[in-house]
Design a protein around this motif. Structure first.
Motif, PDB file in Angstrom:
ATOM      1  N   MET A   1      -1.491  -8.352   7.822  1.00 26.61           N
ATOM      2  CA  MET A   1      -0.419  -7.840   8.662  1.00 26.61           C
ATOM      3  C   MET A   1       0.110  -6.551   8.057  1.00 26.61           C
ATOM      4  N   PRO A   2       0.326  -5.528   8.879  1.00 20.72           N
ATOM      5  CA  PRO A   2       0.907  -4.284   8.374  1.00 20.72           C
ATOM      6  C   PRO A   2       2.321  -4.505   7.849  1.00 20.72           C
ATOM      7  N   SER A   3       2.710  -3.647   6.932  1.00 23.20           N
ATOM      8  CA  SER A   3       4.034  -3.750   6.337  1.00 23.20           C
ATOM      9  C   SER A   3       4.915  -2.614   6.834  1.00 23.20           C
ATOM     10  N   THR A   4       6.201  -2.888   6.960  1.00 24.78           N
ATOM     11  CA  THR A   4       7.139  -1.833   7.347  1.00 24.78           C
ATOM     12  C   THR A   4       7.614  -1.034   6.139  1.00 24.78           C
ATOM     13  N   SER A   5       7.380  -1.545   4.928  1.00 25.14           N
ATOM     14  CA  SER A   5       7.845  -0.849   3.732  1.00 25.14           C
ATOM     15  C   SER A   5       6.715  -0.253   2.892  1.00 25.14           C
ATOM     16  N   ILE A   6       5.519  -0.782   3.020  1.00 24.18           N
ATOM     17  CA  ILE A   6       4.382  -0.322   2.228  1.00 24.18           C
ATOM     18  C   ILE A   6       3.346   0.270   3.168  1.00 24.18           C
ATOM     19  N   SER A   7       3.014   1.547   2.945  1.00 28.04           N
ATOM     20  CA  SER A   7       2.088   2.200   3.861  1.00 28.04           C
ATOM     21  C   SER A   7       0.629   2.064   3.444  1.00 28.04           C
ATOM     22  N   LYS A   8       0.371   1.921   2.126  1.00 26.90           N
ATOM     23  CA  LYS A   8      -1.009   1.892   1.662  1.00 26.90           C
ATOM     24  C   LYS A   8      -1.060   1.269   0.268  1.00 26.90           C
ATOM     25  N   THR A   9      -2.167   0.607  -0.029  1.00 27.71           N
ATOM     26  CA  THR A   9      -2.414   0.106  -1.389  1.00 27.71           C
ATOM     27  C   THR A   9      -3.857   0.400  -1.754  1.00 27.71           C
ATOM     28  N   GLU A  10      -4.090   0.613  -3.045  1.00 27.11           N
ATOM     29  CA  GLU A  10      -5.440   0.744  -3.577  1.00 27.11           C
ATOM     30  C   GLU A  10      -5.470   0.001  -4.901  1.00 27.11           C
ATOM     31  N   TYR A  11      -6.598  -0.617  -5.197  1.00 31.76           N
ATOM     32  CA  TYR A  11      -6.720  -1.373  -6.435  1.00 31.76           C
ATOM     33  C   TYR A  11      -7.978  -0.946  -7.161  1.00 31.76           C
ATOM     34  N   ASP A  12      -7.842  -0.676  -8.451  1.00 28.68           N
ATOM     35  CA  ASP A  12      -8.978  -0.349  -9.305  1.00 28.68           C
ATOM     36  C   ASP A  12      -9.225  -1.553 -10.211  1.00 28.68           C
ATOM     37  N   PRO A  13     -10.247  -2.356  -9.913  1.00 30.52           N
ATOM     38  CA  PRO A  13     -10.464  -3.584 -10.692  1.00 30.52           C
ATOM     39  C   PRO A  13     -10.874  -3.310 -12.141  1.00 30.52           C
ATOM     40  N   ASP A  14     -11.522  -2.184 -12.396  1.00 31.13           N
ATOM     41  CA  ASP A  14     -11.925  -1.868 -13.770  1.00 31.13           C
ATOM     42  C   ASP A  14     -10.715  -1.562 -14.648  1.00 31.13           C
ATOM     43  N   ARG A  15      -9.758  -0.829 -14.090  1.00 32.99           N
ATOM     44  CA  ARG A  15      -8.543  -0.477 -14.840  1.00 32.99           C
ATOM     45  C   ARG A  15      -7.413  -1.468 -14.604  1.00 32.99           C
ATOM     46  N   ARG A  16      -7.613  -2.381 -13.620  1.00 33.23           N
ATOM     47  CA  ARG A  16      -6.574  -3.357 -13.233  1.00 33.23           C
ATOM     48  C   ARG A  16      -5.283  -2.633 -12.850  1.00 33.23           C
ATOM     49  N   THR A  17      -5.454  -1.557 -12.079  1.00 34.39           N
ATOM     50  CA  THR A  17      -4.330  -0.727 -11.657  1.00 34.39           C
ATOM     51  C   THR A  17      -4.157  -0.828 -10.149  1.00 34.39           C
ATOM     52  N   LEU A  18      -2.946  -1.115  -9.734  1.00 26.27           N
ATOM     53  CA  LEU A  18      -2.596  -1.197  -8.315  1.00 26.27           C
ATOM     54  C   LEU A  18      -1.739   0.000  -7.957  1.00 26.27           C
ATOM     55  N   SER A  19      -2.178   0.785  -6.982  1.00 20.83           N
ATOM     56  CA  SER A  19      -1.398   1.914  -6.476  1.00 20.83           C
ATOM     57  C   SER A  19      -0.758   1.487  -5.160  1.00 20.83           C
ATOM     58  N   VAL A  20       0.539   1.768  -5.020  1.00 22.34           N
ATOM     59  CA  VAL A  20       1.289   1.376  -3.825  1.00 22.34           C
ATOM     60  C   VAL A  20       2.056   2.584  -3.307  1.00 22.34           C
ATOM     61  N   TRP A  21       1.852   2.922  -2.024  1.00 23.67           N
ATOM     62  CA  TRP A  21       2.587   3.989  -1.359  1.00 23.67           C
ATOM     63  C   TRP A  21       3.653   3.366  -0.470  1.00 23.67           C
ATOM     64  N   PHE A  22       4.859   3.917  -0.515  1.00 23.30           N
ATOM     65  CA  PHE A  22       5.980   3.370   0.245  1.00 23.30           C
ATOM     66  C   PHE A  22       6.291   4.232   1.463  1.00 23.30           C
ATOM     67  N   VAL A  23       6.602   3.573   2.562  1.00 28.61           N
ATOM     68  CA  VAL A  23       6.854   4.224   3.838  1.00 28.61           C
ATOM     69  C   VAL A  23       8.067   5.142   3.757  1.00 28.61           C
ATOM     70  N   ALA A  24       9.205   4.639   3.332  1.00 30.90           N
ATOM     71  CA  ALA A  24      10.468   5.391   3.398  1.00 30.90           C
ATOM     72  C   ALA A  24      10.459   6.643   2.527  1.00 30.90           C
ATOM     73  N   SER A  25       9.969   6.519   1.308  1.00 29.61           N
ATOM     74  CA  SER A  25      10.031   7.647   0.369  1.00 29.61           C
ATOM     75  C   SER A  25       8.748   8.460   0.325  1.00 29.61           C
ATOM     76  N   GLY A  26       7.637   7.862   0.741  1.00 29.37           N
ATOM     77  CA  GLY A  26       6.347   8.517   0.613  1.00 29.37           C
ATOM     78  C   GLY A  26       5.825   8.520  -0.815  1.00 29.37           C
ATOM     79  N   LYS A  27       6.558   7.890  -1.727  1.00 26.67           N
ATOM     80  CA  LYS A  27       6.183   7.893  -3.137  1.00 26.67           C
ATOM     81  C   LYS A  27       5.083   6.876  -3.414  1.00 26.67           C
ATOM     82  N   CYS A  28       4.269   7.205  -4.421  1.00 27.27           N
ATOM     83  CA  CYS A  28       3.213   6.311  -4.873  1.00 27.27           C
ATOM     84  C   CYS A  28       3.487   5.927  -6.315  1.00 27.27           C
TER      85      CYS A  28
END
Length: 71
Positions: free
Chosen positions: A1-28
């Motif tokens: 289901m789409p989120s109203t607060s989170i616009s995008k996510t990406e996950y790097d399994p090798d680095r175990r890093t989750l990137s999250v972009w937020f709708v309101a601020s546009g910040k990642c």
């Protein structure tokens, strides 16, 4: 289901890093040392914003950019 607060996510399994972009601020933000199981649960969560607040925000993180400046 789409989120109203989170616009995008990406996950790097090798680095175990989750990137999250937020709708309101546009910040990642990148969250460090996120287990792949946690990311899988996050992707499957019905309420992504709630899951983020309960499970993701406790990981160490850093601001990495905005929607206009992704680097």
């Amino acid at each position: 289901m789409p989120s109203t607060s989170i616009s995008k996510t990406e996950y790097d399994p090798d680095r175990r890093t989750l990137s999250v972009w937020f709708v309101a601020s546009g910040k990642c933000y990148q969250f460090e040392d996120v287990p792949p199981e946690t990311f899988a649960e996050f992707r499957a969560a019905f309420a992504k914003g709630r899951f983020f607040n309960e499970r993701i925000h406790r990981f160490r993180y850093r601001l990495v950019g905005t929607a206009n400046n992704s680097g």
